[in-house]
Design a protein around this motif. Structure first.
Motif, PDB file in Angstrom:
ATOM      1  N   VAL A 252      -3.540  -8.430  -0.178  1.00  0.00           N
ATOM      2  CA  VAL A 252      -3.760  -7.169   0.045  1.00  0.00           C
ATOM      3  C   VAL A 252      -3.464  -5.702  -1.590  1.00  0.00           C
ATOM      4  N   GLY A 253      -4.119  -4.417  -1.254  1.00  0.00           N
ATOM      5  CA  GLY A 253      -4.431  -4.339  -2.587  1.00  0.00           C
ATOM      6  C   GLY A 253      -2.758  -3.130  -2.630  1.00  0.00           C
ATOM      7  N   VAL A 254      -2.302  -3.089  -4.550  1.00  0.00           N
ATOM      8  CA  VAL A 254      -1.398  -2.813  -4.860  1.00  0.00           C
ATOM      9  C   VAL A 254      -1.679  -1.066  -5.385  1.00  0.00           C
ATOM     10  N   LEU A 255      -1.662  -0.317  -6.033  1.00  0.00           N
ATOM     11  CA  LEU A 255      -1.478   0.649  -6.735  1.00  0.00           C
ATOM     12  C   LEU A 255      -0.085   1.143  -7.072  1.00  0.00           C
ATOM     13  N   ALA A 256       0.207   0.256  -7.447  1.00  0.00           N
ATOM     14  CA  ALA A 256       1.647   0.706  -8.054  1.00  0.00           C
ATOM     15  C   ALA A 256       1.682   0.835  -9.872  1.00  0.00           C
ATOM     16  N   GLY A 257       2.350   1.863 -10.257  1.00  0.00           N
ATOM     17  CA  GLY A 257       3.074   1.631 -11.476  1.00  0.00           C
ATOM     18  C   GLY A 257       1.780   2.870 -11.468  1.00  0.00           C
ATOM     19  N   SER A 258       2.119   3.351 -13.939  1.00  0.00           N
ATOM     20  CA  SER A 258       1.370   4.150 -14.203  1.00  0.00           C
ATOM     21  C   SER A 258       1.728   4.457 -15.663  1.00  0.00           C
ATOM     22  N   VAL A 310      -0.923  -0.841  -0.873  1.00  0.00           N
ATOM     23  CA  VAL A 310       0.792  -0.497  -0.802  1.00  0.00           C
ATOM     24  C   VAL A 310       0.501  -0.136  -2.152  1.00  0.00           C
ATOM     25  N   MET A 311       1.245   2.092  -2.065  1.00  0.00           N
ATOM     26  CA  MET A 311       0.275   3.017  -2.997  1.00  0.00           C
ATOM     27  C   MET A 311       1.862   3.550  -3.035  1.00  0.00           C
ATOM     28  N   GLY A 312       1.730   4.151  -4.272  1.00  0.00           N
ATOM     29  CA  GLY A 312       3.225   4.650  -4.564  1.00  0.00           C
ATOM     30  C   GLY A 312       4.191   4.563  -5.579  1.00  0.00           C
ATOM     31  N   PRO A 313       4.415   3.194  -5.546  1.00  0.00           N
ATOM     32  CA  PRO A 313       5.526   2.939  -6.607  1.00  0.00           C
ATOM     33  C   PRO A 313       5.540   3.595  -7.642  1.00  0.00           C
ATOM     34  N   GLY A 314       6.189   3.772  -8.959  1.00  0.00           N
ATOM     35  CA  GLY A 314       6.154   4.225 -10.436  1.00  0.00           C
ATOM     36  C   GLY A 314       5.096   5.053 -10.090  1.00  0.00           C
ATOM     37  N   VAL A 335      -1.604   0.385   5.469  1.00  0.00           N
ATOM     38  CA  VAL A 335      -1.007   1.835   4.752  1.00  0.00           C
ATOM     39  C   VAL A 335       0.215   1.402   4.331  1.00  0.00           C
ATOM     40  N   VAL A 336       1.057   1.038   3.165  1.00  0.00           N
ATOM     41  CA  VAL A 336       2.529   2.101   3.026  1.00  0.00           C
ATOM     42  C   VAL A 336       2.652   2.359   2.020  1.00  0.00           C
ATOM     43  N   LEU A 337       3.286   4.179   2.102  1.00  0.00           N
ATOM     44  CA  LEU A 337       3.270   5.092   0.895  1.00  0.00           C
ATOM     45  C   LEU A 337       4.819   4.799   0.683  1.00  0.00           C
ATOM     46  N   ASP A 338       5.028   4.705  -0.551  1.00  0.00           N
ATOM     47  CA  ASP A 338       6.640   4.961  -1.405  1.00  0.00           C
ATOM     48  C   ASP A 338       6.242   5.368  -1.946  1.00  0.00           C
ATOM     49  N   ALA A 339       7.738   6.423  -2.633  1.00  0.00           N
ATOM     50  CA  ALA A 339       7.935   7.418  -4.082  1.00  0.00           C
ATOM     51  C   ALA A 339       6.410   8.141  -3.421  1.00  0.00           C
ATOM     52  N   GLY A 340       5.832   8.304  -4.918  1.00  0.00           N
ATOM     53  CA  GLY A 340       4.973   8.798  -5.270  1.00  0.00           C
ATOM     54  C   GLY A 340       3.930   9.770  -4.523  1.00  0.00           C
ATOM     55  N   ALA A 341       3.753   8.876  -3.808  1.00  0.00           N
ATOM     56  CA  ALA A 341       2.941   9.167  -2.579  1.00  0.00           C
ATOM     57  C   ALA A 341       3.177   9.471  -1.286  1.00  0.00           C
ATOM     58  N   LEU A 342       4.633   9.461  -0.850  1.00  0.00           N
ATOM     59  CA  LEU A 342       5.097  10.182   0.705  1.00  0.00           C
ATOM     60  C   LEU A 342       4.689  11.296  -0.239  1.00  0.00           C
ATOM     61  N   GLU A 343       3.842  11.992  -1.766  1.00  0.00           N
ATOM     62  CA  GLU A 343       4.044  13.881  -1.274  1.00  0.00           C
ATOM     63  C   GLU A 343       2.377  13.904  -0.524  1.00  0.00           C
ATOM     64  N   MET A 344       1.757  12.712  -0.690  1.00  0.00           N
ATOM     65  CA  MET A 344       0.545  12.836   0.611  1.00  0.00           C
ATOM     66  C   MET A 344       0.851  13.144   1.816  1.00  0.00           C
ATOM     67  N   VAL A 345       1.846  13.089   2.565  1.00  0.00           N
ATOM     68  CA  VAL A 345       2.009  12.877   3.908  1.00  0.00           C
ATOM     69  C   VAL A 345       2.600  14.630   3.857  1.00  0.00           C
ATOM     70  N   VAL A 440      10.212  -3.702  -4.975  1.00  0.00           N
ATOM     71  CA  VAL A 440       9.789  -5.117  -4.643  1.00  0.00           C
ATOM     72  C   VAL A 440       9.699  -5.221  -3.294  1.00  0.00           C
ATOM     73  N   LEU A 441      10.758  -3.890  -2.820  1.00  0.00           N
ATOM     74  CA  LEU A 441      10.480  -4.203  -1.330  1.00  0.00           C
ATOM     75  C   LEU A 441       9.356  -3.645  -1.007  1.00  0.00           C
ATOM     76  N   ALA A 442       8.602  -2.962  -1.568  1.00  0.00           N
ATOM     77  CA  ALA A 442       7.122  -2.379  -1.052  1.00  0.00           C
ATOM     78  C   ALA A 442       6.824  -3.378  -1.398  1.00  0.00           C
ATOM     79  N   GLY A 443       6.215  -3.791  -2.168  1.00  0.00           N
ATOM     80  CA  GLY A 443       5.318  -5.629  -2.529  1.00  0.00           C
ATOM     81  C   GLY A 443       5.289  -6.175  -1.575  1.00  0.00           C
ATOM     82  N   ILE A 444       6.462  -6.592  -1.270  1.00  0.00           N
ATOM     83  CA  ILE A 444       6.751  -7.787   0.299  1.00  0.00           C
ATOM     84  C   ILE A 444       5.889  -7.057   1.571  1.00  0.00           C
TER      85      ILE A 444
END
Length: 521
Positions: A252-258, A310-314, A335-345, A440-444
């Motif tokens: 799994v790839g994780v793109l989270a945090g900044s 997973v993209m978007g948390p943080g 692909v899981v889109l969370d938080a900031g990545a929801l703007e891509m939809v 945590v949920l997004a990573g799971i």
């Protein structure tokens, strides 16, 4: 075992051929209802004999179920009072109850001001158990005034038991008038779980729902949704294969945090690692990567093959989002889109038909984020209060509009597919309402999607399949997401904040892998 929920029309259609063939469906339902009520009475007071039960009887077949069940309770020594609330009720059921010794009090609308009102309130108050057989699946929008008034004036005893027959008589989700509606302790429903009973808005009226098999067996393809619990997680958690290796176990790839929110990257990555996946790639900020590697030396920071992303948390920086999207070229991974990545939809550069259209996409908003997403798509203001007032309805609408699977976070998580099918995992503990819990949920979720995707790829390779792998239906992906929510829930019972929650994930996964249980959860 997964429990499927069906529209009431599907249940009625399944009943038709059996009724035509002379199958005694009502007798089966009434017998099961009587057994349930007898068990509840024995648990509460030790024995059925001498208990008082009151039937609120309407005009339909659910009244028939209640009346035949009451007759059976009367034969076991219970004192039965039947209150008929309309001009007529189920004739055969009423006759059976009377033959068994039941008393009958009539309270139709035309006589609502009569002396019987006091008698009925006295019997309701004295009853150890009350059966709600007033209205069936056809009557959903409020009780008639004379019945609502009666219910409003009735104060149930703390130790009395209210059982709704098939469905509670008023499941209107309106917030007003709750004091003149019946709040069941239990709902005993027949033939299959009705879809209206899984709506989070009606749980305070249904109480605990019990499904009785009377031999209908409706087709799963006709289901409107499914309900998952911890037993499903124990049965279906993807455990390592003896012949497996890290890539077969999933990456799994994780793109989270900044740089502004580094903690989200740590929480999301750690929860993915702790699920027991084959490999985790961290694809974000070098600053966050340092924090991640300080905790998990096994995390890889180089790009490469992945089974989910997973993209978007943080709110990761745009440059990393663009790189992650480029890495998806020529792939169909989830692909899981969370938080900031929801703007891509819903943006012009990422609507369905581009990179999002090639793969399963899971959106994980809370009510406020879904309100902003829908406002952008619909071009009108949608408020979070409207979302929370009808979580299933809005999640289904968002899924249809976006073409994505939508996981709406809340006390009762709702997972909706574009075709309207819903997955409802059992609710988790209140301790999950804490900062970082969604990361945590997004990573799971990402880890679970990656493991299942890798397993399918491995099975395809081993079978030497030459044709392209058939896409997995959205309903199956939503089911996998539901299992991820159950892991999150199980960890929540062992934690009080996100820091302890992410550590509890490895405990839950360890129990599932090594002991095939949830241990102390």
């Amino acid at each position: 075992m997964v429990v499927f929920a069906y529209p009431s029309t599907v249940i009625r259609e399944a009943e038709g051929p059996l009724i035509d063939a002379g199958v005694p469906l009502m007798a089966r339902a009434a017998q099961a209802l009587a057994r349930f009520c007898a068990d509840e009475i024995r648990t509460a007071r030790g024995q059925v004999a001498g208990a008082r039960a009151c039937v609120l009887a309407g005009p339909g077949n659910n009244a028939g179920d209640a009346l035949f069940a009451a007759a059976a309770l009367s034969r076991r020594g219970a004192k039965i009072t039947v209150v008929t609330l309309f001009e007529g009720t189920h004739i055969d059921g009423l006759a059976a109850a009377q033959r068994a010794g039941a008393d009958v009090i009539a309270y139709p609308a035309a006589r609502s001001a009569g002396d019987t009102r006091g008698d009925i309130l006295r019997e309701l108050t004295r009853a150890d158990l009350v059966l709600d057989g007033i209205l069936g699946t056809g009557g959903r929008r409020g009780l008639p005034p004379h019945i609502a008034s009666l219910i409003k004036d009735w104060t149930p005893r703390d130790d009395s038991i209210l059982v709704a027959v098939d469905v509670p008589s008023d499941l209107s989700p309106a917030e007003t008038g709750a004091d003149d509606r019946l709040h069941a302790d239990h709902t005993v429903t027949f033939g299959g779980l009705k879809a209206e009973l899984i709506d989070p808005r009606v749980s305070r009226f249904t109480g605990e729902v019990h499904v009785v098999d009377i031999g209908l067996h409706p087709a799963q393809s006709a289901a409107a949704g499914e309900v998952l619990d911890s037993e499903d997680l124990i049965a279906e958690f993807p455990r390592p294969d003896a012949q497996g290796y890290k890539y077969s176990r999933g990456v799994v790839g994780v793109l989270a945090g900044s740089e502004e929110y580094p903690g989200a990257g740590v929480l999301t990555t750690t929860s993915a690692v702790n699920c027991g996946i084959g490999m985790v790639r961290y694809l974000g900020s070098p600053l966050v990567a340092e924090f991640v590697l300080g905790l998990h030396a096994e995390v890889v920071t180089a790009s490469g093959r992945m089974n989910a992303l997973v993209m978007g948390p943080g709110d990761p920086e745009d440059e990393f989002l663009r790189d992650a999207v480029d890495a998806l070229t020529d792939t169909s991974i989830p692909v899981v889109l969370d938080a900031g990545a929801l703007e891509m939809v819903g943006r012009a550069d990422s609507v369905r038909g581009t990179w999002l259209a090639k793969r399963p996409v899971v959106l994980t908003p809370h009510a406020g984020e879904l309100a902003r997403l829908l406002s952008r798509i619909l071009g009108e203001i949608i408020t979070s209060s409207r979302i929370t007032a009808d979580p299933i309805g809005w999640a289904k609408r968002a899924a249809k509009l976006s073409g994505c699977i939508v996981l709406l976070k809340g006390h009762q998580t709702v997972i909706a597919c574009p075709d309207g099918f819903c997955v409802l995992p059992e609710a988790g503990p209140a301790s999950l309402a804490t900062a970082g819990s969604g990361d945590v949920l997004a990573g799971i979720i990402g880890a679970m999607l990656a493991v299942f995707h890798a397993t399918r790829q491995q099975a395809s390779a081993e079978s030497q399949q030459t044709s392209p792998e058939a896409p997995l239906p959205d309903r199956d992906w939503a089911h996998i997401v539901g299992l991820a929510v159950l892991i999150h829930n199980a960890a929540g019972y062992r934690a009080v904040n996100a820091g302890t929650l992410v550590d509890a994930v490895v405990e839950v996964a360890g129990d599932l892998i090594h002991s095939r249980s949830l241990g102390g959860g």
